[in-house]
Design an enzyme around this catalytic site. Structure first.
Site, PDB file in Angstrom:
ATOM      1  N   ASP A  36     -27.844  -2.177  14.400  1.00  0.00           N
ATOM      2  CA  ASP A  36     -27.756  -1.209  13.316  1.00  0.00           C
ATOM      3  C   ASP A  36     -27.802   0.178  13.976  1.00  0.00           C
ATOM      4  OD1 ASP A  36     -28.082   0.023  10.710  1.00  0.00           O
ATOM      5  OD2 ASP A  36     -30.219   0.212  11.186  1.00  0.00           O
ATOM      6  N   ASP A  74     -28.622   3.681  12.145  1.00  0.00           N
ATOM      7  CA  ASP A  74     -29.653   4.582  11.631  1.00  0.00           C
ATOM      8  C   ASP A  74     -31.040   3.952  11.752  1.00  0.00           C
ATOM      9  OD1 ASP A  74     -27.663   6.386  10.893  1.00  0.00           O
ATOM     10  OD2 ASP A  74     -27.421   5.490   8.918  1.00  0.00           O
ATOM     11  N   GLY A  91     -30.733   1.435   4.972  1.00  0.00           N
ATOM     12  CA  GLY A  91     -29.836   0.279   4.986  1.00  0.00           C
ATOM     13  C   GLY A  91     -29.047   0.098   3.701  1.00  0.00           C
ATOM     14  N   ILE A  92     -29.349   0.914   2.688  1.00  0.00           N
ATOM     15  CA  ILE A  92     -28.637   0.817   1.405  1.00  0.00           C
ATOM     16  C   ILE A  92     -27.472   1.803   1.424  1.00  0.00           C
ATOM     17  CG2 ILE A  92     -28.890   0.986  -1.120  1.00  0.00           C
ATOM     18  CD1 ILE A  92     -30.679  -1.182   0.163  1.00  0.00           C
ATOM     19  N   ARG A 131     -24.286   4.394   0.289  1.00  0.00           N
ATOM     20  CA  ARG A 131     -24.385   5.693  -0.391  1.00  0.00           C
ATOM     21  C   ARG A 131     -24.484   5.558  -1.908  1.00  0.00           C
ATOM     22  NH1 ARG A 131     -19.611   9.306   1.208  1.00  0.00           N
ATOM     23  NH2 ARG A 131     -20.311   8.567   3.238  1.00  0.00           N
ATOM     24  N   SER A 187     -23.084   2.896   7.103  1.00  0.00           N
ATOM     25  CA  SER A 187     -22.773   4.326   6.970  1.00  0.00           C
ATOM     26  C   SER A 187     -21.296   4.594   7.255  1.00  0.00           C
ATOM     27  CB  SER A 187     -23.627   5.146   7.942  1.00  0.00           C
ATOM     28  OG  SER A 187     -23.173   6.482   7.943  1.00  0.00           O
ATOM     29  N   ASP A 236     -33.833  -1.909  11.565  1.00  0.00           N
ATOM     30  CA  ASP A 236     -35.106  -1.280  11.199  1.00  0.00           C
ATOM     31  C   ASP A 236     -35.407  -1.409   9.711  1.00  0.00           C
ATOM     32  OD1 ASP A 236     -33.011   0.524  10.469  1.00  0.00           O
ATOM     33  OD2 ASP A 236     -34.543   2.054  10.135  1.00  0.00           O
TER      34      ASP A 236
HETATM   35  C1  G6P Z   1     -27.402   3.708   6.524  1.00  0.00           C
HETATM   36  C2  G6P Z   1     -28.668   4.412   6.108  1.00  0.00           C
HETATM   37  C3  G6P Z   1     -28.715   4.615   4.614  1.00  0.00           C
HETATM   38  C4  G6P Z   1     -27.440   5.290   4.138  1.00  0.00           C
HETATM   39  C5  G6P Z   1     -26.247   4.438   4.502  1.00  0.00           C
HETATM   40  C6  G6P Z   1     -24.924   5.043   4.050  1.00  0.00           C
HETATM   41  O1  G6P Z   1     -27.520   2.376   6.188  1.00  0.00           O
HETATM   42  O2  G6P Z   1     -29.802   3.658   6.514  1.00  0.00           O
HETATM   43  O3  G6P Z   1     -29.827   5.376   4.286  1.00  0.00           O
HETATM   44  O4  G6P Z   1     -27.459   5.484   2.735  1.00  0.00           O
HETATM   45  O5  G6P Z   1     -26.230   4.277   5.910  1.00  0.00           O
HETATM   46  O6  G6P Z   1     -24.640   6.194   4.802  1.00  0.00           O
HETATM   47  P1  G6P Z   1     -23.402   7.153   4.522  1.00  0.00           P
HETATM   48  O7  G6P Z   1     -23.321   7.969   5.779  1.00  0.00           O
HETATM   49  O8  G6P Z   1     -22.174   6.291   4.334  1.00  0.00           O
HETATM   50  O9  G6P Z   1     -23.714   7.942   3.314  1.00  0.00           O
HETATM   51 MG    MG Z   2     -31.179   1.304   9.795  1.00  0.00          MG
END
Ligand code: G6P
Ligand code: MG
Length: 237
Positions: A14, A16, A51-52, A54, A121, A175
């Site tokens: 992963d 982030d 991990g969720i 956008r 992300s 994480d």
């Molecule tokens: C990662 C982060 C999340 C975030 C997601 C989408 O999983 O842990 O907190 O919402 O990525 O990111 P983005 O950059 O597409 O908005």
């Molecule tokens: Mg993460």
């Protein structure tokens, strides 16, 4: 490794919270948006968003209030947050690699294993560029093509498939609770990074990649049964 695992052929990371800490940038951008809408937002709530994706994160934030937002309105709010987030990540450099991250990537490569990235992300590619590690990955799953966010196993399965490696020969590193669940659902060995009391579903938890010891996962399961956990590692269950 669990006895149902095959000999390790790939490690799927992963991004982030594992390789770099973008969670704080997400926090700042979401907090500004939430407060502009009169909604509460703090670090504890931000934890739930790790991990969720956008739109899923936005839905959780908006659910704290009573106002309903149309689909176009939600898209606009998400775009607003993303613009802010993109401005924040422009400041990133290789200094933003978490301790042990580069060493872990080097060790996996040196052992002849494949390396994948499974981040939901849509900003993963620019973040990898800024960190200077984009060319260290054999596969970066295109989050835009993923239908279901973690805890669904889709993103990890897609990475394994693109690497040409069976899920049972993959180690996933995460994480977030949702991420660990996704790895487990994919049939991979789940290495959690963080707090064992939080990542209870992980097969093993280390505090950070500085405690990553690849040799622990390379041998046949019987060879590992004798070994004490490395310093800093804690079994999660
Ligand atoms: C990662 C982060 C999340 C975030 C997601 C989408 O999983 O842990 O907190 O919402 O990525 O990111 P983005 O950059 O597409 O908005
Ligand atoms: Mg993460």
């Amino acid at each position: 490794m669990r006895s149902d695992m095959q000999r390790l052929q790939a490690v799927i990371f992963d991004l982030d919270g594992v390789i770099t800490d973008t969670a704080h940038f997400h926090f700042l951008a979401w907090r500004e948006l939430a407060h502009s809408l009169g909604l509460p937002f703090d670090e504890a709530f931000n934890e739930r968003l790790k991990g969720i994706d956008r739109m899923g994160s936005l839905a959780l934030i908006l659910a704290q209030g009573h106002k309903r937002y149309s689909e176009p309105e939600q898209q606009l709010l998400a775009a607003q947050k993303n613009l802010h987030y993109q401005r924040l990540i422009e400041t990133m450099t290789a200094d933003h690699l978490l301790p042990g991250a580069l060493e872990a990537l080097v060790a996996v490569r040196a052992a002849g294993l494949k390396i994948g990235l499974a981040s939901v992300s849509k900003n993963a590619a620019p973040v990898l560029d800024r960190l200077g590690i984009a060319d260290r990955f054999d596969v970066v799953v295109d989050a835009a093509r993923i239908q279901r966010s973690k805890p669904d196993p889709e993103i990890f399965l897609s990475a394994a498939q693109q690497l040409g490696v069976a899920p049972a020969a993959c180690l996933g590193v995460e994480d977030a609770v949702a991420g660990v669940q996704a790895i487990q659902a994919a049939g991979m060995f789940a290495l959690g990074v963080g707090d064992p009391a939080v990542l209870v579903q992980a097969d093993e938890v280390i505090p950070g990649l500085q405690a990553f010891r690849l040799e622990r996962y390379l041998g046949p399961p019987t060879a590992l049964a004798c070994c004490a956990p490395p310093e800093g590692a804690a079994p999660s269950a």
